[in-house]
Every structure is written in structure tokens, then in C-alpha cells.
Design a protein around this motif. Structure first.
Motif, PDB file in Angstrom:
ATOM      1  N   GLY A  54       0.911  -1.173   0.028  1.00 48.95           N
ATOM      2  CA  GLY A  54      -0.077   0.185  -0.159  1.00 48.95           C
ATOM      3  C   GLY A  54       0.890   1.150  -0.126  1.00 48.95           C
ATOM      4  O   GLY A  54       0.243   2.240   0.683  1.00 48.95           O
ATOM      5  N   SER A  55       2.019   1.419  -0.587  1.00 46.75           N
ATOM      6  CA  SER A  55       2.764   2.356  -0.745  1.00 46.75           C
ATOM      7  C   SER A  55       3.462   2.471  -1.918  1.00 46.75           C
ATOM      8  O   SER A  55       4.045   1.627  -2.241  1.00 46.75           O
ATOM      9  CB  SER A  55       4.071   2.393   0.610  1.00 46.75           C
ATOM     10  N   GLU A  56       3.451   3.752  -2.490  1.00 45.63           N
ATOM     11  CA  GLU A  56       3.936   3.732  -3.993  1.00 45.63           C
ATOM     12  C   GLU A  56       5.790   4.071  -3.787  1.00 45.63           C
ATOM     13  O   GLU A  56       6.282   3.784  -4.921  1.00 45.63           O
ATOM     14  CB  GLU A  56       3.385   4.868  -4.610  1.00 45.63           C
ATOM     15  N   ASP A  57       5.985   4.475  -2.740  1.00 48.61           N
ATOM     16  CA  ASP A  57       7.272   4.609  -2.868  1.00 48.61           C
ATOM     17  C   ASP A  57       8.359   3.591  -2.292  1.00 48.61           C
ATOM     18  O   ASP A  57       9.694   3.771  -2.267  1.00 48.61           O
ATOM     19  CB  ASP A  57       7.754   5.869  -1.654  1.00 48.61           C
ATOM     20  N   LEU A  58       7.993   2.485  -2.014  1.00 52.92           N
ATOM     21  CA  LEU A  58       8.632   1.303  -1.400  1.00 52.92           C
ATOM     22  C   LEU A  58       9.508   0.575  -2.681  1.00 52.92           C
ATOM     23  O   LEU A  58       9.031   0.658  -3.854  1.00 52.92           O
ATOM     24  CB  LEU A  58       7.689   0.119  -0.865  1.00 52.92           C
ATOM     25  N   SER A  59      10.606   0.018  -2.299  1.00 53.54           N
ATOM     26  CA  SER A  59      11.374  -0.757  -3.052  1.00 53.54           C
ATOM     27  C   SER A  59      11.927  -1.888  -2.216  1.00 53.54           C
ATOM     28  O   SER A  59      11.615  -2.003  -1.284  1.00 53.54           O
ATOM     29  CB  SER A  59      12.444   0.093  -3.716  1.00 53.54           C
ATOM     30  N   ILE A  60      12.564  -2.571  -2.906  1.00 52.59           N
ATOM     31  CA  ILE A  60      13.598  -3.793  -2.428  1.00 52.59           C
ATOM     32  C   ILE A  60      14.825  -3.494  -2.001  1.00 52.59           C
ATOM     33  O   ILE A  60      15.616  -3.043  -3.085  1.00 52.59           O
ATOM     34  CB  ILE A  60      13.233  -4.988  -2.975  1.00 52.59           C
ATOM     35  N   ARG A  61      15.388  -3.912  -1.037  1.00 51.43           N
ATOM     36  CA  ARG A  61      16.951  -3.839  -0.819  1.00 51.43           C
ATOM     37  C   ARG A  61      17.402  -5.231  -0.418  1.00 51.43           C
ATOM     38  O   ARG A  61      16.880  -5.870   0.419  1.00 51.43           O
ATOM     39  CB  ARG A  61      17.234  -2.623   0.342  1.00 51.43           C
ATOM     40  N   LEU A  62      18.866  -5.412  -0.983  1.00 58.06           N
ATOM     41  CA  LEU A  62      19.363  -6.758  -0.574  1.00 58.06           C
ATOM     42  C   LEU A  62      20.880  -6.431   0.010  1.00 58.06           C
ATOM     43  O   LEU A  62      21.541  -5.591  -0.422  1.00 58.06           O
ATOM     44  CB  LEU A  62      19.478  -7.721  -1.834  1.00 58.06           C
ATOM     45  N   ARG A  63      21.280  -7.251   1.354  1.00 53.73           N
ATOM     46  CA  ARG A  63      22.204  -7.109   1.743  1.00 53.73           C
ATOM     47  C   ARG A  63      22.694  -8.378   2.192  1.00 53.73           C
ATOM     48  O   ARG A  63      22.232  -9.258   2.454  1.00 53.73           O
ATOM     49  CB  ARG A  63      22.394  -6.101   2.961  1.00 53.73           C
ATOM     50  N   GLU A  83      11.942   2.541   2.048  1.00 55.10           N
ATOM     51  CA  GLU A  83      11.543   3.904   1.370  1.00 55.10           C
ATOM     52  C   GLU A  83      12.779   4.388   1.107  1.00 55.10           C
ATOM     53  O   GLU A  83      14.086   4.192   1.517  1.00 55.10           O
ATOM     54  CB  GLU A  83      10.567   4.396   2.321  1.00 55.10           C
ATOM     55  N   PRO A  84      12.684   5.549   0.169  1.00 56.67           N
ATOM     56  CA  PRO A  84      13.697   6.468  -0.237  1.00 56.67           C
ATOM     57  C   PRO A  84      14.809   6.973   0.846  1.00 56.67           C
ATOM     58  O   PRO A  84      15.861   7.191   1.101  1.00 56.67           O
ATOM     59  CB  PRO A  84      13.149   7.687  -1.012  1.00 56.67           C
ATOM     60  N   ALA A  85      13.902   7.270   2.097  1.00 56.03           N
ATOM     61  CA  ALA A  85      14.590   7.859   3.399  1.00 56.03           C
ATOM     62  C   ALA A  85      15.440   6.797   3.928  1.00 56.03           C
ATOM     63  O   ALA A  85      16.431   7.031   4.697  1.00 56.03           O
ATOM     64  CB  ALA A  85      13.498   8.539   4.374  1.00 56.03           C
ATOM     65  N   ASP A  86      15.121   5.505   3.639  1.00 58.72           N
ATOM     66  CA  ASP A  86      16.225   4.509   3.999  1.00 58.72           C
ATOM     67  C   ASP A  86      17.542   4.037   3.555  1.00 58.72           C
ATOM     68  O   ASP A  86      18.088   3.653   4.093  1.00 58.72           O
ATOM     69  CB  ASP A  86      15.134   3.027   4.219  1.00 58.72           C
ATOM     70  N   LEU A  87      17.624   4.645   2.402  1.00 58.79           N
ATOM     71  CA  LEU A  87      18.549   4.385   1.470  1.00 58.79           C
ATOM     72  C   LEU A  87      19.814   5.340   1.974  1.00 58.79           C
ATOM     73  O   LEU A  87      19.793   6.557   2.150  1.00 58.79           O
ATOM     74  CB  LEU A  87      18.627   4.653  -0.057  1.00 58.79           C
ATOM     75  N   ALA A  88      21.086   4.731   2.256  1.00 53.30           N
ATOM     76  CA  ALA A  88      22.308   5.229   2.686  1.00 53.30           C
ATOM     77  C   ALA A  88      22.948   6.083   1.683  1.00 53.30           C
ATOM     78  O   ALA A  88      23.737   7.137   1.739  1.00 53.30           O
ATOM     79  CB  ALA A  88      23.334   4.285   3.199  1.00 53.30           C
ATOM     80  N   GLY A  89      22.553   5.980   0.362  1.00 51.87           N
ATOM     81  CA  GLY A  89      23.184   6.583  -0.727  1.00 51.87           C
ATOM     82  C   GLY A  89      24.571   5.856  -1.793  1.00 51.87           C
ATOM     83  O   GLY A  89      24.851   6.077  -2.689  1.00 51.87           O
ATOM     84  N   GLY A  90      24.758   4.886  -0.910  1.00 55.06           N
ATOM     85  CA  GLY A  90      25.926   3.853  -1.624  1.00 55.06           C
ATOM     86  C   GLY A  90      25.312   2.674  -2.355  1.00 55.06           C
ATOM     87  O   GLY A  90      26.340   1.935  -2.786  1.00 55.06           O
ATOM     88  N   GLU A  91      24.076   2.722  -2.197  1.00 48.92           N
ATOM     89  CA  GLU A  91      23.543   1.399  -2.935  1.00 48.92           C
ATOM     90  C   GLU A  91      23.739   1.381  -4.618  1.00 48.92           C
ATOM     91  O   GLU A  91      23.777   2.386  -5.127  1.00 48.92           O
ATOM     92  CB  GLU A  91      22.141   1.245  -2.544  1.00 48.92           C
ATOM     93  N   TRP A  92      23.638   0.265  -5.005  1.00 48.38           N
ATOM     94  CA  TRP A  92      23.675  -0.027  -6.408  1.00 48.38           C
ATOM     95  C   TRP A  92      22.180  -0.274  -6.842  1.00 48.38           C
ATOM     96  O   TRP A  92      21.381  -1.177  -6.106  1.00 48.38           O
ATOM     97  CB  TRP A  92      24.450  -1.339  -6.868  1.00 48.38           C
ATOM     98  N   THR A  93      21.737   0.446  -7.758  1.00 48.39           N
ATOM     99  CA  THR A  93      20.124   0.373  -7.927  1.00 48.39           C
ATOM    100  C   THR A  93      20.036  -0.329  -9.494  1.00 48.39           C
ATOM    101  O   THR A  93      20.564   0.115 -10.396  1.00 48.39           O
ATOM    102  CB  THR A  93      19.356   1.682  -7.989  1.00 48.39           C
ATOM    103  N   ILE A  94      19.139  -1.251  -9.363  1.00 42.55           N
ATOM    104  CA  ILE A  94      18.915  -2.096 -10.690  1.00 42.55           C
ATOM    105  C   ILE A  94      17.166  -1.662 -10.945  1.00 42.55           C
ATOM    106  O   ILE A  94      16.505  -1.891 -10.049  1.00 42.55           O
ATOM    107  CB  ILE A  94      18.800  -3.416 -10.500  1.00 42.55           C
ATOM    108  N   GLU A  95      17.053  -1.083 -11.945  1.00 40.47           N
ATOM    109  CA  GLU A  95      15.460  -0.801 -12.628  1.00 40.47           C
ATOM    110  C   GLU A  95      14.877  -2.193 -12.992  1.00 40.47           C
ATOM    111  O   GLU A  95      15.165  -2.759 -14.106  1.00 40.47           O
ATOM    112  CB  GLU A  95      15.432   0.163 -13.726  1.00 40.47           C
ATOM    113  N   CYS A  96      13.927  -2.412 -12.339  1.00 41.43           N
ATOM    114  CA  CYS A  96      13.231  -3.740 -12.567  1.00 41.43           C
ATOM    115  C   CYS A  96      11.864  -3.392 -13.218  1.00 41.43           C
ATOM    116  O   CYS A  96      11.274  -2.281 -13.420  1.00 41.43           O
ATOM    117  CB  CYS A  96      12.854  -4.550 -11.357  1.00 41.43           C
TER     118      CYS A  96
END
Length: 202
Positions: free
Chosen positions: A20-29, A46-59
Motif C-alpha cells: 500500500g505504498s508507492e515509494d517502496l522498493s526492495i533492498r538486498l544486503r 523507502e527512499p529515506a532508508d537509503l544510505a546513498g551507496g547502494e547499487w540500483t537495478i531498474e526492474c
């Protein structure tokens, strides 16, 4: 770097749509990379959870982030989703997350640390304990620090001699001795309070 199958992408998209949130994504560590305890963890972010050093894949319909410090351990990793009668199974195969076994050309410290992390600490963990390498002197004598349930444990001498030292000397023949630098009198939560029971590792 990492291959996410179409079935896995559809599975992630279904999970995201249920939140129920449009801003959610998936993170793997990767947790405990380079050790026998290494594992992959997936989470919503959510965008605020990202540290800035992630590699992002557009799925297809969402973003998949890989923790920056985990990226090198996920080289040639694959994620697939296999449907079955009860729903399905997400499979993550990451051949590098446990690291490579150091060869005979590797340094003494590297080989000792690998044995501690891949063989000894996973066994000590069953009693809430762990051991850390402090130093190796020129004669090949290893100095260790016990922690957790091993700190102050009444059976730590047995664990050291019959478990830790035996395993280290079998795997790394150059070792001449294994010594314990721990002040066991200050242990707060030892697994055994007295010299009774059995070793955590032997």
C-alpha cells in the motif's frame, strides 16, 4: 553483477503492491560476508532508508537496491522464484558470499581468521560464545580473546585445548601454540558457571 529472473521480479512486484505504498522498493544486503555464517537479507525500504551507496537495478515496475558494502560479495548472484503448490520459493544463489578458502600462499593471519570464522565461531555460537584473533607472534603462537558465553565459562579451558587449538593446528600446521588472553573473572553471562558440563566445541 546480479541476475533477477522475470519470475522473481513479478514476485517482488506482487509483494510491493500488497504494502500500500508507492515509494517502496526492495533492498538486498549480505550479513557476515566472507564467513560460513554469511547470508542474504531482503527488506522493503523507502527512499529515506537509503544510505546513498547502494547499487540500483531498474526492474519491471520497481527499484531493486543492493547495499553498497555487499555488492562485491554478490558478483554472479542469481535470484529466481519457483512457484509450487503452497505458493512458491524464492531462491538466492550467491556463490561468493562465504568468501574463498585461503590457499597455502595466503598469510598466516588470513588463514587463522578464516578457520575461526568458518569453523570455530559457528560452533561456539551454539553456546552464545565467540573467539577473536588478537595476534600471532613470530614463533607461530596464537593469542585469542573469548567473548559472549565463553567469557568466564567454567569449561573454556577444555574448549580452548580440545576444540579451538586442536582445530587450528590441524588446519594451519605452522601454529605452535594457542593462548587465551581473556580475563574470565569479568565474564557476565558465562555458559557454564562452574567446571561442569561439556565443551562448546570439542
Amino acid at each position: 553483477m546480479i541476475d533477477i529472473s522475470e519470475r522473481a521480479q513479478q514476485h517482488f512486484l506482487r509483494l510491493l503492491s500488497q504494502q500500500g505504498s508507492e515509494d517502496l522498493s526492495i533492498r538486498l544486503r549480505v550479513t557476515s560476508p566472507g564467513t560460513a555464517a554469511a547470508n542474504c537479507e531482503l527488506e522493503f525500504c523507502e527512499p529515506a532508508d537509503l544510505a546513498g551507496g547502494e547499487w540500483t537495478i531498474e526492474c519491471a515496475g520497481f527499484l531493486f537496491h543492493i547495499d553498497g558494502e555487499s555488492a562485491s560479495w554478490l558478483d554472479n548472484a542469481t535470484i529466481d522464484y519457483e512457484p509450487n503448490a503452497t505458493g512458491g520459493q524464492l531462491n538466492i544463489r550467491a556463490p561468493r558470499i562465504k568468501g574463498d578458502v585461503p590457499g597455502v600462499e595466503a598469510g598466516l593471519i588470513e588463514r587463522v581468521r578464516y578457520v575461526l570464522e568458518s569453523e570455530i565461531n559457528p560452533r561456539l555460537a551454539s553456546h552464545g560464545g565467540r573467539v577473536t584473533l588478537l595476534e600471532i607472534d613470530a614463533s607461530g603462537s596464537v593469542l585469542l580473546q573469548f567473548g559472549g558465553g565463553c567469557h568466564g565459562c567454567g569449561m573454556v579451558d577444555v574448549t580452548l585445548k580440545q576444540g579451538v587449538e586442536k582445530t587450528l593446528r590441524e588446519r594451519v600446521p605452522e601454529i605452535t601454540a594457542v593462548r587465551d588472553a581473556t580475563d574470565h573473572a569479568s565474564g557476565e553471562k558465562p555458559y557454564y558457571n562452574k567446571a561442569e558440563g561439556k565443551s562448546a566445541i570439542a
